[in-house]
Design an enzyme around this catalytic site. Structure first.
Site, PDB file in Angstrom:
ATOM      1  CE  LYS A 111      -4.369  -1.666   1.411  1.00 45.48           C
ATOM      2  NZ  LYS A 111      -5.702  -1.386   0.729  1.00 45.48           N
ATOM      3  CE  LYS A 193      -5.806 -11.440  -2.133  1.00 43.51           C
ATOM      4  NZ  LYS A 193      -6.085 -11.620  -0.717  1.00 43.51           N
ATOM      5  CE  LYS A 196     -13.676 -10.891   1.232  1.00 39.53           C
ATOM      6  NZ  LYS A 196     -12.405 -10.776   1.979  1.00 39.53           N
TER       7      LYS A 196
HETATM    8  P1  ATP Z   1      -8.953  -8.669  -0.003  1.00 45.34           P
HETATM    9  O1  ATP Z   1      -9.181  -9.478  -1.220  1.00 45.34           O
HETATM   10  O2  ATP Z   1      -9.993  -7.422   0.355  1.00 45.34           O
HETATM   11  O3  ATP Z   1      -7.412  -8.504   0.169  1.00 45.34           O
HETATM   12  P2  ATP Z   1      -8.983 -11.079   1.261  1.00 45.34           P
HETATM   13  O4  ATP Z   1     -10.100 -11.869   0.537  1.00 45.34           O
HETATM   14  O5  ATP Z   1      -7.546 -11.699   1.088  1.00 45.34           O
HETATM   15  O6  ATP Z   1      -9.445  -9.539   1.208  1.00 45.34           O
HETATM   16  P3  ATP Z   1      -9.930 -12.112   3.654  1.00 45.34           P
HETATM   17  O7  ATP Z   1     -11.413 -12.251   3.229  1.00 45.34           O
HETATM   18  O8  ATP Z   1      -9.829 -12.070   5.157  1.00 45.34           O
HETATM   19  O9  ATP Z   1      -9.250 -11.613   2.720  1.00 45.34           O
HETATM   20  O10 ATP Z   1      -9.300 -13.789   3.134  1.00 45.34           O
HETATM   21  C1  ATP Z   1     -10.079 -14.896   3.809  1.00 45.34           C
HETATM   22  C2  ATP Z   1      -9.161 -16.134   3.408  1.00 45.34           C
HETATM   23  O11 ATP Z   1      -9.234 -16.205   1.886  1.00 45.34           O
HETATM   24  C3  ATP Z   1      -7.800 -15.967   3.607  1.00 45.34           C
HETATM   25  O12 ATP Z   1      -7.346 -16.915   4.399  1.00 45.34           O
HETATM   26  C4  ATP Z   1      -7.062 -15.687   2.300  1.00 45.34           C
HETATM   27  O13 ATP Z   1      -5.541 -16.055   2.427  1.00 45.34           O
HETATM   28  C5  ATP Z   1      -7.863 -16.318   1.304  1.00 45.34           C
HETATM   29  N1  ATP Z   1      -7.934 -15.682  -0.053  1.00 45.34           N
HETATM   30  C6  ATP Z   1      -8.271 -14.547  -0.153  1.00 45.34           C
HETATM   31  N2  ATP Z   1      -8.228 -14.331  -1.475  1.00 45.34           N
HETATM   32  C7  ATP Z   1      -7.869 -15.748  -2.047  1.00 45.34           C
HETATM   33  C8  ATP Z   1      -7.437 -15.996  -3.443  1.00 45.34           C
HETATM   34  N3  ATP Z   1      -7.370 -15.236  -4.385  1.00 45.34           N
HETATM   35  N4  ATP Z   1      -6.963 -17.312  -3.721  1.00 45.34           N
HETATM   36  C9  ATP Z   1      -6.746 -18.000  -2.564  1.00 45.34           C
HETATM   37  N5  ATP Z   1      -7.183 -17.743  -1.112  1.00 45.34           N
HETATM   38  C10 ATP Z   1      -7.448 -16.419  -1.098  1.00 45.34           C
END
Ligand code: ATP
Ligand code: LTN
Length: 327
Positions: A111, A193, A196
């Site tokens: 960031k 990645k 969301k």
């Molecule tokens: P943001 O996308 O806003 O950064 P996030 O989805 O990474 O948020 P969380 O919702 O807290 O954050 O993630 C929940 C779980 O999902 C964590 O264990 C994270 O590692 C996993 N995760 C998130 N995105 C992915 C992805 N693209 N592929 C695999 N695992 C994921």
């Protein structure tokens, strides 16, 4: 029975990445472990959220946990902010974590390097609260996607440091990263990645997306001009991502898929992935709608809180006694 704990931020609608990297794994583990899964609603506040939208995301997150197959009889499902012990432990742990360690966190460095303005101090200390979320429950394992590994490592470091300073207190947990699917990539930019909180949603499949719209996203996934189906994440990231998604959802190994799609065009692979994604979304959304009608949210969360709080409380009392703030 070994204990396992993880959390997901309700910072938006849950994605296919969350499903494959996290939720699907939690469901798999709930039969074998003493399982705790919480909604990291405090962590969500590190970046401003519209309160109404956040409230909807909170509800949807819990319902989707259940729709994905988490069973409240087996998994303790609770809201982070319902267990105040976690935040209090977070402060004590922050006094045992150095600024240098927080400065090295990739999420923060990313960031900063993008020149993001208005980063909150909550965002900066986020990993200290995450360490408390985990250590409060003394778990053996923490199943997470690849992006959270560094945070779990910091958690381990602070647990060891605390134990050395004050005597054996915390179990030192291990991260559990899925061998495959730990990082599902964006369909529109496979170097990033699937996230969301992305500004554009073209590359991201949300679990509550209209299944037909999700198909379209898969069909327009970015691939390459090599025109050969191989599993080569470095040179063919888009195709590798599609194979990973297919394999995670169908249960067919990547090697078998590569063999099966050999000599066929990317369109055929995309169609097969789109079928798997559509099938999953229809199944999840049917279940989601049934759960919505049952109005069971509050009950599930109250039950989760009742099972989780005692453990966090006992840890906090022990910590407070050891550091000397209790008489
Ligand atoms: P943001 O996308 O806003 O950064 P996030 O989805 O990474 O948020 P969380 O919702 O807290 O954050 O993630 C929940 C779980 O999902 C964590 O264990 C994270 O590692 C996993 N995760 C998130 N995105 C992915 C992805 N693209 N592929 C695999 N695992 C994921
Ligand atoms: N930081 C995680 C969410 C999270 C978490 C946790 C995961 C907060 N506390 C404790 C596992 C254990 C994320 O952004 N995905």
């Amino acid at each position: 029975m070994k204990r396992m704990l993880s959390g997901i931020k309700p910072s938006g609608q849950l994605t296919l990445g969350n499903y494959i990297g996290a939720l699907k794994e939690f469901v798999k583990y709930q039969d074998e472990y003493d399982m705790y899964v919480f909604i990291a609603n405090l962590h969500t506040l590190t970046v401003y959220q519209d309160p109404e939208i956040l409230r909807k995301n909170l509800r949807d997150t819990v319902l989707l946990y259940l729709a994905c197959g988490l069973d409240p009889k087996k998994t303790k499902i609770f809201m982070q902010s319902d267990i105040m012990e976690q935040a209090q432990l977070g402060f004590i742990l922050s006094c045992n974590i150095y600024l240098g360690e927080l400065n090295r966190m990739t999420q923060y460095k990313d960031k900063l390097s993008k020149g993001e303005e208005g980063l909150s101090s909550g965002f900066y200390v986020y990993p200290t609260l995450m360490a408390a979320d985990i250590l409060a429950y003394q778990p053996d394992y923490v199943p997470v996607g690849d992006d959270q590994k560094q945070h779990v490592e910091l958690t381990r470091d602070v647990a060891v440091r605390f134990n050395n300073r004050y005597g054996e207190t915390f179990k030192v947990p291990e991260p559990l990263i899925p061998k495959q699917g730990a990082r599902i990539m964006s369909l529109s930019d496979p170097s990033k990645k699937m996230s969301k909180s992305d500004a554009s949603d073209k590359g991201c499949i949300y679990l509550l997306d209209d299944p037909k719209a999700a198909r379209k996203k898969v069909m327009s996934a970015v691939t390459d001009s090599i025109n050969e189906i191989n599993y080569d994440p470095k040179n063919q990231a888009g195709v590798a991502n599609l194979l990973t998604i297919h394999s995670a959802l169908s249960g067919v190994s990547i090697d078998v898929l590569v063999e099966q799609f050999k000599g066929q065009g990317y369109g055929t692979l995309k169609k097969a992935v789109a079928d798997e994604v559509e099938k999953l979304l229809i199944q999840l959304q049917t279940s989601y709608k049934e759960l919505l009608d049952q109005n069971i949210l509050k009950e599930v969360l109250a039950q989760g809180k009742a099972s989780a709080q005692g453990i966090a409380h006992a840890t906090l009392v022990e910590v407070q006694t050891k550091v000397g703030i209790e008489i």
